[in-house]
Design an enzyme around this catalytic site. Structure first.
Site, PDB file in Angstrom:
ATOM      1  N   MET A 100      13.650  42.787  96.219  1.00  0.00           N
ATOM      2  CA  MET A 100      12.774  42.308  96.531  1.00  0.00           C
ATOM      3  C   MET A 100      11.695  41.812  95.312  1.00  0.00           C
ATOM      4  O   MET A 100      11.826  42.016  94.353  1.00  0.00           O
ATOM      5  CB  MET A 100      11.678  43.129  97.545  1.00  0.00           C
ATOM      6  CG  MET A 100      12.454  43.301  98.952  1.00  0.00           C
ATOM      7  SD  MET A 100      11.127  44.465  99.793  1.00  0.00           S
ATOM      8  CE  MET A 100      12.001  44.473 101.257  1.00  0.00           C
TER       9      MET A 100
ATOM     10  N   ARG B 292       1.649  81.589 103.712  1.00  0.00           N
ATOM     11  CA  ARG B 292       2.451  81.776 102.592  1.00  0.00           C
ATOM     12  C   ARG B 292       2.041  81.155 101.211  1.00  0.00           C
ATOM     13  O   ARG B 292       1.822  79.974 101.432  1.00  0.00           O
ATOM     14  CB  ARG B 292       4.160  81.457 102.516  1.00  0.00           C
ATOM     15  CG  ARG B 292       5.015  81.969 101.550  1.00  0.00           C
ATOM     16  CD  ARG B 292       6.400  82.260 101.930  1.00  0.00           C
ATOM     17  NE  ARG B 292       6.612  83.484 102.498  1.00  0.00           N
ATOM     18  CZ  ARG B 292       7.687  83.787 102.983  1.00  0.00           C
ATOM     19  NH1 ARG B 292       8.725  82.857 102.817  1.00  0.00           N
ATOM     20  NH2 ARG B 292       7.903  84.836 103.578  1.00  0.00           N
TER      21      ARG B 292
ATOM     22  N   GLY C 223       2.057  44.639 103.972  1.00  0.00           N
ATOM     23  CA  GLY C 223       3.237  45.358 103.742  1.00  0.00           C
ATOM     24  C   GLY C 223       3.075  46.699 103.245  1.00  0.00           C
ATOM     25  O   GLY C 223       2.082  47.176 102.497  1.00  0.00           O
TER      26      GLY C 223
ATOM     27  N   ARG D 272       1.334  73.992  68.834  1.00  0.00           N
ATOM     28  CA  ARG D 272       1.993  72.844  69.067  1.00  0.00           C
ATOM     29  C   ARG D 272       1.429  71.836  69.891  1.00  0.00           C
ATOM     30  O   ARG D 272       2.147  71.493  70.876  1.00  0.00           O
ATOM     31  CB  ARG D 272       3.479  73.379  69.517  1.00  0.00           C
ATOM     32  CG  ARG D 272       4.059  74.142  68.395  1.00  0.00           C
ATOM     33  CD  ARG D 272       5.311  74.822  69.135  1.00  0.00           C
ATOM     34  NE  ARG D 272       6.215  74.016  69.617  1.00  0.00           N
ATOM     35  CZ  ARG D 272       7.561  73.442  69.286  1.00  0.00           C
ATOM     36  NH1 ARG D 272       7.915  74.037  68.064  1.00  0.00           N
ATOM     37  NH2 ARG D 272       8.200  72.898  69.856  1.00  0.00           N
TER      38      ARG D 272
ATOM     39  N   ARG E  42       0.361  43.105 110.540  1.00  0.00           N
ATOM     40  CA  ARG E  42      -0.095  41.893 110.191  1.00  0.00           C
ATOM     41  C   ARG E  42      -0.845  41.299 111.251  1.00  0.00           C
ATOM     42  O   ARG E  42      -0.838  41.477 112.342  1.00  0.00           O
ATOM     43  CB  ARG E  42       1.080  40.999 110.153  1.00  0.00           C
ATOM     44  CG  ARG E  42       2.421  41.483 109.336  1.00  0.00           C
ATOM     45  CD  ARG E  42       2.288  40.681 108.040  1.00  0.00           C
ATOM     46  NE  ARG E  42       3.356  41.346 107.068  1.00  0.00           N
ATOM     47  CZ  ARG E  42       3.229  41.589 105.769  1.00  0.00           C
ATOM     48  NH1 ARG E  42       2.141  41.029 105.175  1.00  0.00           N
ATOM     49  NH2 ARG E  42       4.223  41.944 105.110  1.00  0.00           N
TER      50      ARG E  42
ATOM     51  N   HIS F 239      14.892  46.545 102.828  1.00  0.00           N
ATOM     52  CA  HIS F 239      13.726  47.171 103.213  1.00  0.00           C
ATOM     53  C   HIS F 239      14.030  48.829 102.505  1.00  0.00           C
ATOM     54  O   HIS F 239      12.759  49.877 102.664  1.00  0.00           O
ATOM     55  CB  HIS F 239      13.394  47.470 104.493  1.00  0.00           C
ATOM     56  CG  HIS F 239      12.485  46.201 104.876  1.00  0.00           C
ATOM     57  ND1 HIS F 239      13.008  45.142 104.931  1.00  0.00           N
ATOM     58  CD2 HIS F 239      11.145  46.098 105.096  1.00  0.00           C
ATOM     59  CE1 HIS F 239      12.053  44.044 105.273  1.00  0.00           C
ATOM     60  NE2 HIS F 239      10.842  44.592 105.600  1.00  0.00           N
TER      61      HIS F 239
ATOM     62  N   ASN G 123       5.577  66.677  76.668  1.00  0.00           N
ATOM     63  CA  ASN G 123       4.330  65.670  76.294  1.00  0.00           C
ATOM     64  C   ASN G 123       3.308  66.064  75.457  1.00  0.00           C
ATOM     65  O   ASN G 123       2.149  65.811  75.603  1.00  0.00           O
ATOM     66  CB  ASN G 123       3.574  65.021  77.578  1.00  0.00           C
ATOM     67  CG  ASN G 123       2.910  63.710  77.255  1.00  0.00           C
ATOM     68  OD1 ASN G 123       3.173  63.134  76.306  1.00  0.00           O
ATOM     69  ND2 ASN G 123       1.882  63.414  78.165  1.00  0.00           N
TER      70      ASN G 123
ATOM     71  N   ASP H  51       6.012  44.827  94.864  1.00  0.00           N
ATOM     72  CA  ASP H  51       6.349  43.996  94.069  1.00  0.00           C
ATOM     73  C   ASP H  51       5.532  44.145  92.649  1.00  0.00           C
ATOM     74  O   ASP H  51       5.986  43.276  91.772  1.00  0.00           O
ATOM     75  CB  ASP H  51       5.980  42.591  94.538  1.00  0.00           C
ATOM     76  CG  ASP H  51       6.689  42.359  95.850  1.00  0.00           C
ATOM     77  OD1 ASP H  51       7.848  43.013  96.149  1.00  0.00           O
ATOM     78  OD2 ASP H  51       6.495  41.197  96.620  1.00  0.00           O
TER      79      ASP H  51
END
Length: 782
Positions: A210, A567, A27, A736, A90, A300, A532, A168
């Site tokens: 999913m 550019r 997938g 800092r 597949r 999907h 951060n 997943d």
């Protein structure tokens, strides 16, 4: 067992005489293209030949035009595309030995002995089988005359490295698989859109995401959207779940919410293995409660769209690591998977990971659900525990007698509200009275403090900015008023969510403890700033959202430049003196250079960059993207760099500049920032409850030790509390920023992917680790 690596003095010569093939299989997942691009460019940088294999294993079997040599330019503009550009299929043929014989012949004929496979666990298992059979495949090919004995001896062994591309996040041993973060982005966009319509009509929405065997997407979505309930395959609900669910939905409504959200993983089951479908849930709610209920199956959509900044950086970093692992491979090194653990690249034996991934499914099939949860790893369990507390535990009727205050300090950052929400709700569940302080330390001094309840933070996970209000003012000049308010509101603990000022302001409060004993209460700082730049944490809340904002803007600018040709764009990013945003956005958007304060540059570097772009304009890629952190150099400001490039590029390219400004602080928080904020809030309150009890003497709180004022940060693989006084040593207060920053080691990757021949110090490359050991370590991983 871990293999220490040698430092490669000449990484740019490692690949000479070698060939690498890269394929995507199974997938598709967003970020696969970033990985392919990195494999191609780093492969070419090392002197190796790199081949695309189109259409996955099918292309490997069919050969011919499916296996093509890649060039530097052939992967240009790939970074921002979803799916996989080289195609995936597949493939049944490869499962038969006949197919694998053809595949082996196609590789041997081209002298390819290194294979990089990007796909799910099925694709990676196939690769391992291929490697195990390699010798016997070659013997058979020599026998049948498919290849010559000489060709066989030149290709005597096959190296395999895998990268997991799967939305997943179902692969054990990897914190995040390529595509998971992007899928969460798609899901949250939809959840946010549905929330607005559900509120208009007081509806209940059942959303199916999913995840046939893995509930990761469903679980994080539930946390990030503040859902009422989630159904995941790893942890089926108790047998009386119908009553519990209906009770929970009714409670949410009576607390004043106008909507309910239920998230269902497509593989959701009950304790007896019977599927729980979205329709089952809908009919239950309609029948029992009569709520207007709608089902949305996301399908999907989740695989689509542009990859998030995280997935682009993940794919790029994994691609670099994969090439190194392939070129260092010997016949004795096991096929490995490269992945991230925390923010470190690691190599894991491929079959160990596949085995544990299979063990999870087996455990679920046999009804051993507790074990399935454990095998998913620490991060999954943490998510599950926080969800359970927030969704299933009622605030107790017996109160703790303590008052906790929460506030925001510094500039607004997306995800602050998610952190405030979980702090307030978990605080209530611990039995505390929760106080909201508006407008930072100034508000604390002026008494802008009010009690806040469960419903007061409803719907806050998806809100950008700071709903409490935030200011940069420091507390020192207000000690008198602040002490009075701590006493009069009877505040026993303070959770401060904010940026660098939250850190320095808290340090001031600690200094004030000697004179004002009211300040002797436990303090916890949660870093939240787009820059951060807070010491003690690898990430701060809000940085991921800002990074995605910058990246998507750069994508649009690159598109415009691609249309006009020749550019070069110069883009200024925020971050103060901290180059995190410029560097990471440079990696995610494919910049030619990123100028930052921590990596000093001279006029020679500027000259070299201009020449580099002049060379680039002679190729098919006629555009440039330069990022510049706002404070990277006092004299070489954006205007100067723009003028320099304009003058030097005369007749070759024209230059435009763009200062991104405050858009970087706005916007709806990304799934990562929502989830990170939620977990940080929960963890901070748990610590606070313990600290208050520890510092309590006869009903009074007295906290004066260094460990009673901490910063909660994410370090490598874990969430850790660090005394603020210790972090002082690690800070450059003038600029800092923390004195050491982990992401600086990613800068060489940025330069190599932009075609600079530089030394790549791979002394820090990952060693092979064992997956079982990893499970147990990593206290409090995210």
């Amino acid at each position: 067992m871990s293999h220490t690596m040698v430092k490669h003095e000449h990484a740019d010569k490692m690949g000479i005489g070698k060939a690498i093939a890269v394929l995507t299989s199974g997938g598709d997942a967003q970020g696969m293209n970033a990985a392919v691009r990195a494999v191609v460019r780093v492969g070419i940088y090392t002197g190796a030949k790199v081949y695309f294999v189109h259409e996955g294993y099918q292309g490997l079997v069919d050969g011919g035009d499916n296996i093509k040599e890649a060039t530097w330019e052939s992967v240009s503009m790939m970074l921002q595309l979803g799916g996989t550009v080289i195609g995936s299929a597949r493939c049944m043929d490869f499962r038969a030995r006949e197919g694998r014989l053809k595949a082996a012949r196609n590789l041997v004929k081209r002298g390819i002995t290194n294979l990089c496979v990007i796909g799910g666990d099925g694709s990676l298992t196939g690769a391992d089988t291929f490697r195990a059979e390699w010798t016997s495949l070659l013997q058979e090919l020599v026998k049948t005359g498919g290849i010559t004995a000489e060709e066989a001896s030149k290709s005597s062994y096959l190296n395999i490295v895998g990268m997991v591309g799967s939305i997943d996040n179902d692969f054990c041993g990897t914190d995040m698989t390529i595509g998971t973060d992007s899928a969460l982005h798609r899901i949250m966009e939809i959840v946010d859109a549905i929330t607005t319509t559900a509120q208009s009509h007081q509806r209940t929405f059942v959303l199916e995401v999913m995840g046939r065997h893995c509930g990761y997407l469903a679980l994080v979505t539930a946390l990030a959207s503040g859902a009422d309930w989630v159904f995941i395959p790893e942890s089926p609900p108790e047998d009386d779940w119908e009553d519990h669910l209906c009770r929970r939905l009714t409670e949410t409504r009576t607390r004043g919410s106008r909507l309910n959200i239920i998230i269902v993983a497509e593989g959701a089951i009950d304790k007896h293995g019977k599927p729980i479908t979205s329709e089952d849930i809908k009919s239950l709610v309609v029948k029992r409660l009569g709520y207007d209920t709608r089902v949305t199956i996301l399908g999907h959509v989740q695989r689509g769209g542009t990859p998030s900044a995280f997935d682009r950086i993940l794919g790029s970093r994994m691609g670099v690591e994969a090439v190194m692992a392939l070129l260092e491979g010997t016949p004795d090194t096991p096929a490995c998977v490269v992945s991230l653990s925390g923010n470190q690249a690691v190599r894991l034996p491929l079959m160990e990971c596949v085995q544990v991934t299979k063990d999870v499914t087996t455990a679920m099939n046999e009804g051993r659900f507790d074990e399935a949860l454990k095998l998913r790893g620490r991060s999954f369990q943490n998510n599950w525990n926080v969800y359970k507390i927030l969704a299933h535990v009622r605030p107790p009727s017996a109160k703790s007698g303590y008052n906790l205050a929460v506030m925001n300090v510094g500039a607004p950052a997306a995800g602050m509200n998610a952190a405030v929400r979980s702090t307030v709700r978990i605080g209530l569940i611990h039995g505390h009275r929760m106080l909201a302080v508006h407008d930072g330390f100034e508000g604390l001094a002026e008494g802008k403090i009010e009690e806040i309840g469960w419903g007061g933070v409803g719907g806050w996970t998806g809100k950008g900015g700071s709903s409490l209000g935030t200011k940069r003012t420091l507390p020192k000049k207000y000690f008198e008023q602040i002490s009075n308010n701590i006493a009069s509101f009877n505040i026993h603990g303070l959770i401060i969510i904010g940026g660098f000022e939250a850190f320095t302001g808290s340090l001031e409060l600690i200094e004030g403890r000697a004179k004002f004993e009211e300040l002797c209460i436990p303090l916890c700082v949660i870093p939240a700033t787009v820059s951060n730049n807070v010491p003690g944490s690898d990430f701060s809340i809000g940085a991921d959202t800002a990074l995605n904002t910058i990246t998507s803007t750069c994508d649009r600018i690159k598109q415009s430049a691609a249309g006009t040709k020749r550019r070069v764009f110069i883009i200024e990013t925020m971050g103060g003196y901290c180059g995190y945003l410029a560097t990471m956005a440079g990696l995610a958007a494919g910049a030619d250079a990123a100028y930052i304060y921590e990596d000093p540059f001279t006029i020679h570097d500027l000259e070299m960059n201009v020449e580099h772009l002049t060379e680039k304009m002679k190729t098919t890629v006629k555009r440039g993207l330069i990022l510049r952190n706002e404070k990277c150099n006092e004299h070489y400001n954006t205007e100067f760099i723009y003028n320099l490039y304009s003058e030097e590029g005369k007749g070759v390219f024209d230059t435009r500049k763009n200062v991104l400004g405050h858009m970087q602080q706005g916007g709806s928080p990304t799934p990562f920032d929502r989830n990170f904020g939620t977990k940080m809030g929960a963890k901070a309150v748990a610590w606070m409850s313990g600290k208050i009890k520890e510092c309590s003497r006869h009903g009074r709180i007295f906290a004066n030790s260094p460990d009673s004022a901490c910063l909660l940060g994410m370090r490598r693989r874990a969430l850790v509390f660090q005394p603020l006084s210790e972090l002082k040593e690690q800070t450059d207060f003038e600029h800092r920023i923390p004195r050491t920053q982990w992401w600086l080691k990613l800068r060489p990757i940025l330069k190599i992917l932009a075609k600079y021949k530089i030394e790549l110090d791979t002394s820090e490359t990952a060693q092979i680790e064992h997956i079982t050991r990893k499970r147990v370590s990593g206290e409090g991983a995210l």
